[in-house]
Design an enzyme around this catalytic site. Structure first.
Site, PDB file in Angstrom:
ATOM      1  N   GLU A   3     117.949  97.347  33.929  1.00 60.44           N
ATOM      2  CA  GLU A   3     118.469  96.391  32.957  1.00 60.44           C
ATOM      3  C   GLU A   3     119.691  95.728  33.590  1.00 60.44           C
ATOM      4  O   GLU A   3     119.941  95.920  34.777  1.00 60.44           O
ATOM      5  CB  GLU A   3     118.809  97.114  31.643  1.00 60.44           C
ATOM      6  CG  GLU A   3     117.582  97.809  31.039  1.00 60.44           C
ATOM      7  CD  GLU A   3     117.850  98.486  29.698  1.00 60.44           C
ATOM      8  OE1 GLU A   3     118.745  98.032  28.959  1.00 60.44           O
ATOM      9  OE2 GLU A   3     117.157  99.465  29.385  1.00 60.44           O
ATOM     10  N   ARG A 249     108.456  99.608  20.541  1.00 64.98           N
ATOM     11  CA  ARG A 249     109.263 100.303  21.541  1.00 64.98           C
ATOM     12  C   ARG A 249     109.882 101.569  20.953  1.00 64.98           C
ATOM     13  O   ARG A 249     110.384 101.556  19.824  1.00 64.98           O
ATOM     14  CB  ARG A 249     110.401  99.388  22.057  1.00 64.98           C
ATOM     15  CG  ARG A 249     109.924  98.055  22.600  1.00 64.98           C
ATOM     16  CD  ARG A 249     109.118  98.193  23.875  1.00 64.98           C
ATOM     17  NE  ARG A 249     109.870  98.831  24.953  1.00 64.98           N
ATOM     18  CZ  ARG A 249     110.678  98.163  25.783  1.00 64.98           C
ATOM     19  NH1 ARG A 249     110.858  96.878  25.653  1.00 64.98           N
ATOM     20  NH2 ARG A 249     111.312  98.802  26.749  1.00 64.98           N
TER      21      ARG A 249
END
Ligand SMILES: [Zn+2]
Length: 263
Positions: A3, A249
């Site tokens: 990320e 998710r």
């Protein structure tokens, strides 16, 4: 899965290793990671070019070349960059970039969700992909404007790279834990005060992770990332963490600290 903080570290790695160097060879071992380009075009556009800069927006990197174009690098789930240490080629090497002095840069990627390509300008790429502002650069009013209108769960909004870019599953869970918002809270029901806190925590969490080289064990006590699994103790000592699915998710959260309004 890399990320923003992990990609920022990769950007710094490239900046200190390949800027001011000329590419003399490009070997594509697996073109599955090339983003809409064939091997010949990729090699033609890159060989002979010198690297002048390395920029980042969210999880996307842009390696600036001396003809004004950019090599685009997205690490996907398992992409890694490393310089030749003279010992061995990384197992899942997909592309080998050779430099004038014989040094080599490897792009390895086990699962091949990464994407390497070329583009004429960063603006063109950002428009084509609809990439939102970088999560570290977005200001408070733009953040509010972009987030507050959505009728979806805040977790899904934070993960949408068109809203803001750079946040993935792990850091979304962390910032929501920090501001005590349940991941399924509808974005358009969050108060301005809470949105301000969320914006601030995004900056704090991402910067802190970059500072510790994204080594979660080194983060201060109180971070979800240190203990992130269902059944682990809440970092605030309020019971146990739990898992829930939001927008498909898996989200780890604390049912005591992050109550869903109305439930
Ligand atoms: Zn808690």
């Amino acid at each position: 899965m890399p990320e923003l903080p992990e990609v920022e570290m990769a950007r710094r790695f490239l900046e200190s290793n390949v800027v001011n160097r000329r590419v003399v060879s490009v070997e594509v071992i697996d073109d599955g990671v090339l983003d809409g380009m064939d091997i010949m075009t990729f090699q033609h556009d890159l060989v002979g070019r010198s690297i002048v800069s390395v920029a980042r927006r969210g999880k996307q990197m842009f390696v600036g070349l001396d003809d004004g174009s950019f090599l685009t690098v997205h690490l996907g789930m398992t992409g890694e960059l490393s310089m030749d240490q003279g010992d061995h080629i990384p197992t899942y090497t997909r592309i080998v970039f050779g430099f004038e002095d014989g040094d080599r840069l490897y792009y390895s990627d086990q699962r091949k969700f990464g994407a390497i390509g070329m583009v004429g300008s960063i603006g063109l790429f950002v428009n084509e992909h609809g990439l939102g502002p970088d999560a570290l650069s977005i200001d408070r009013s733009d953040f509010t404007k972009r987030v507050s209108g959505h009728r979806k769960a805040i977790k899904s909004v934070l993960l949408d790279q068109r809203v803001l870019s750079g946040i993935g599953n792990l850091y979304a869970d962390e910032v929501l834990f920090q501001v005590r918002l349940h991941p399924a809270t509808r974005a358009d029901t969050i108060s301005q005060k809470k949105l301000n806190e969320l914006h601030r925590q995004i900056l704090v969490v991402l910067r802190r992770s970059i500072k510790v080289g994204s080594d979660f064990a080194v983060l201060p006590v109180g971070y979800l990332l240190k203990v992130r699994e269902p059944g682990a103790d809440c970092p605030r000592g309020n019971g146990k963490l739990a898992a829930t699915k939001v927008g498909g998710r898996t989200s780890i959260f604390c049912p005591a600290c992050q109550r869903l309004k109305g439930s």
